[in-house]
Each structure stands twice: as C-alpha cells, then as structure tokens.
Scaffold this motif. Structure first.
Motif, PDB file in Angstrom:
ATOM      1  N   UNK A 136       0.830  -1.187   0.000  1.00 35.44           N
ATOM      2  CA  UNK A 136       0.000   0.000   0.000  1.00 35.44           C
ATOM      3  C   UNK A 136       0.873   1.247   0.000  1.00 35.44           C
ATOM      4  N   UNK A 137       0.256   2.387  -0.313  1.00 34.44           N
ATOM      5  CA  UNK A 137       0.947   3.657  -0.210  1.00 34.44           C
ATOM      6  C   UNK A 137       1.174   3.974   1.264  1.00 34.44           C
ATOM      7  N   UNK A 205     -11.865  12.119  10.344  1.00 35.29           N
ATOM      8  CA  UNK A 205     -10.949  11.889   9.223  1.00 35.29           C
ATOM      9  C   UNK A 205     -11.598  11.012   8.148  1.00 35.29           C
ATOM     10  N   UNK A 206     -12.732  11.447   7.669  1.00 32.47           N
ATOM     11  CA  UNK A 206     -13.491  10.666   6.688  1.00 32.47           C
ATOM     12  C   UNK A 206     -12.817  10.621   5.324  1.00 32.47           C
ATOM     13  N   UNK A 211      -7.679   1.462   6.144  1.00 33.40           N
ATOM     14  CA  UNK A 211      -6.339   1.217   6.683  1.00 33.40           C
ATOM     15  C   UNK A 211      -5.861   2.415   7.493  1.00 33.40           C
ATOM     16  N   UNK A 212      -5.974   3.594   6.915  1.00 32.04           N
ATOM     17  CA  UNK A 212      -5.537   4.794   7.623  1.00 32.04           C
ATOM     18  C   UNK A 212      -6.480   5.142   8.769  1.00 32.04           C
ATOM     19  N   UNK A 213      -7.736   4.699   8.661  1.00 31.27           N
ATOM     20  CA  UNK A 213      -8.648   4.819   9.801  1.00 31.27           C
ATOM     21  C   UNK A 213      -8.073   4.073  11.007  1.00 31.27           C
ATOM     22  N   UNK A 217      -6.915   5.738  14.540  1.00 35.45           N
ATOM     23  CA  UNK A 217      -7.511   5.292  15.797  1.00 35.45           C
ATOM     24  C   UNK A 217      -6.427   4.886  16.802  1.00 35.45           C
ATOM     25  N   UNK A 218      -5.409   4.186  16.343  1.00 38.21           N
ATOM     26  CA  UNK A 218      -4.325   3.770  17.243  1.00 38.21           C
ATOM     27  C   UNK A 218      -3.553   4.978  17.764  1.00 38.21           C
TER      28      UNK A 218
END
Length: 257
Positions: A136-137, A205-206, A211-213, A217-218
């Motif tokens: 992934x990017x 952050x919609x 993945x970036x969600x 969250x972390x």
C-alpha cells in the motif's frame, strides 16, 4: 469574645454560589456535538466564501474543485480553531470550572514529552512497515493531492500552519480536552473515555480509507493514554502536531521522488 458569647453566636456565611462541575456522559456528548457543529460551521464558512467568489454555475464539479483546493482547505482548517475555542468556552462556562483547567491546558514533564515522541515514532513506524508489506501507499493520496494544490496556489506555508498547528489544537481541544475530560469522570472511566474519544476523533478523518482509519484510531489511543498519564492536553497537542509535521514532510518528499 463574641464567638464565646451564647447571646451573640458567630456569623456563618453560606455561599449561594454553585460549586464547579464537570459534564458527565450525556452532557459531554451533547455539548461535544455543539463543539463539533461549531468547528463544521467555521470550516464551511470558508468553503462557501470561495465557492461564491468564483461565480459561475454552482454545480457539483465546481464544488469539488473548491473543496479540494489547497488554499481553501488550509483556511478552512485554520478557521475551525477559533470556532472550536468559542464553542468550547460556551460549553464550559455553565460548569463554572476555569476554561484551561477543564480542558487540561497545562504543560507536563519533559519525561512525558520524550515518552510521547518515542511511542509515536514506534507506532507510526510500525504502521508504515505494515503498509509497505501490504503493498500500500505509505501516505494517503489525499495528502499528496492537497500538497500539490497548495503548492500551485503558493499557499504551502499556510497549509503547514493549518495541518501542524491549527488542526492539532482544534482536534485535541475537542477530543482529548473536552470529550475525554467529561467521559473519564462518567461511568465509562478512563479506559472507556480513551476509546470513545479516539473513535470520535477518528470519525473526523473521513477522507481516509479503512487502513488509515486504523492508524488514526491507534494514534488516538496513544494520545488518550498520554492525556491520562500527564493530565496535559498541551502535551497531546504538541505530539499531534509533530505527527502531522512528519506526515507532511514525508508526503512532500515522496511526491517529489
């Protein structure tokens, strides 16, 4: 002495002033929606201004062009900060608790700062490794597009202020300042407040995919823990700003290669 004279008992003054309070679960949730609405209106005002300024047909294509512009995004994020501050002040005022105290706007030890920097580096570095392993990017495509647009508009410096200063301040005051404070003192307790405030922050952050969600969250969980450990929202603002600065520099570097 009058205090020993039964015919003249000491005067007892009972203050009618209500003691300070903290909003609990539902109060925090409802006022949190009010603060979010303030942020949304502050940011939307900039978008509407640029949309009306360009003239012509107000269609979906023109709206997308305006909303995706680097200058528009930069100014809208910056304008979201005073809107959040005003809305938070309105929400906190009835509690009779000092504004800075309610939001945890105090500094902490350098040890906590160093812990936050190291933990953030390890966490983000781990997500980058997973991203590369999955093919992934490393950075969201949204970030690259906004940087290119801001550079074309000559507003790269403004975007840096928006992403690295205004966004961390408004988001942390909302999530780790207001939401965490109230929910931590409700039946949720500290663990529930960290998780729920992180979910609320992630929902801002919609523009990212699943993945970036997960990464956001972390990072929110880490910031929530730092808020609990230090009692300082200034610490989470600085760590959040450093994260955004590193992401901006990384995106700019990758876009140029």
């Amino acid at each position: 002495m009058d205090s020993l004279n039964p015919e003249s008992p000491p005067l007892i003054v009972i203050s009618a002033e209500r003691p300070p309070r903290i909003w609990k679960f539902w109060g925090t949730a409802l006022w949190g929606l009010f603060i979010f609405a303030g942020m949304f209106v502050g940011q939307l005002a900039v978008i509407v201004y640029f949309w009306a300024r360009q003239g012509g047909t107000m269609d979906v294509a023109s709206a997308i062009h305006v909303v995706g512009g680097g200058l528009t995004i930069s100014l809208s994020v910056i304008m979201g900060l005073p809107a959040v501050m005003i809305a938070a002040w309105i929400a906190i005022r009835p509690s009779r608790t000092p504004f800075a105290d309610y939001l945890g706007l105090r500094w902490t030890s350098w040890g906590n700062f160093l812990l936050g920097v190291i933990a953030l580096a390890v966490l983000v570095g781990g997500w980058d490794m997973v991203s590369r392993a999955l093919g992934r990017e490393v950075t969201p495509g949204f970030m690259g597009d906004v940087l290119k647009s801001a550079q074309a508009d000559g507003a790269l410096w403004l975007l840096a202020i928006a992403f690295c200063v205004a966004a961390p301040m408004s988001e942390e005051i909302f999530a780790r300042g207001f939401l965490y404070r109230g929910w931590a003192e409700s039946r949720l307790g500290v663990p529930g407040a960290i998780v729920l405030s992180s979910l609320a922050w992630t929902s801002l952050h919609l523009q990212y995919d699943w993945f970036f969600f997960g990464e956001v969250f972390c990072i929110g969980l880490l910031l929530g823990y730092l808020r609990y450990r230090s009692g300082s929202t200034w610490l989470t603002i600085v760590i959040h700003g450093l994260n955004n600065f590193a992401a901006t520099v990384q995106t700019f570097w990758l876009a140029g290669n």
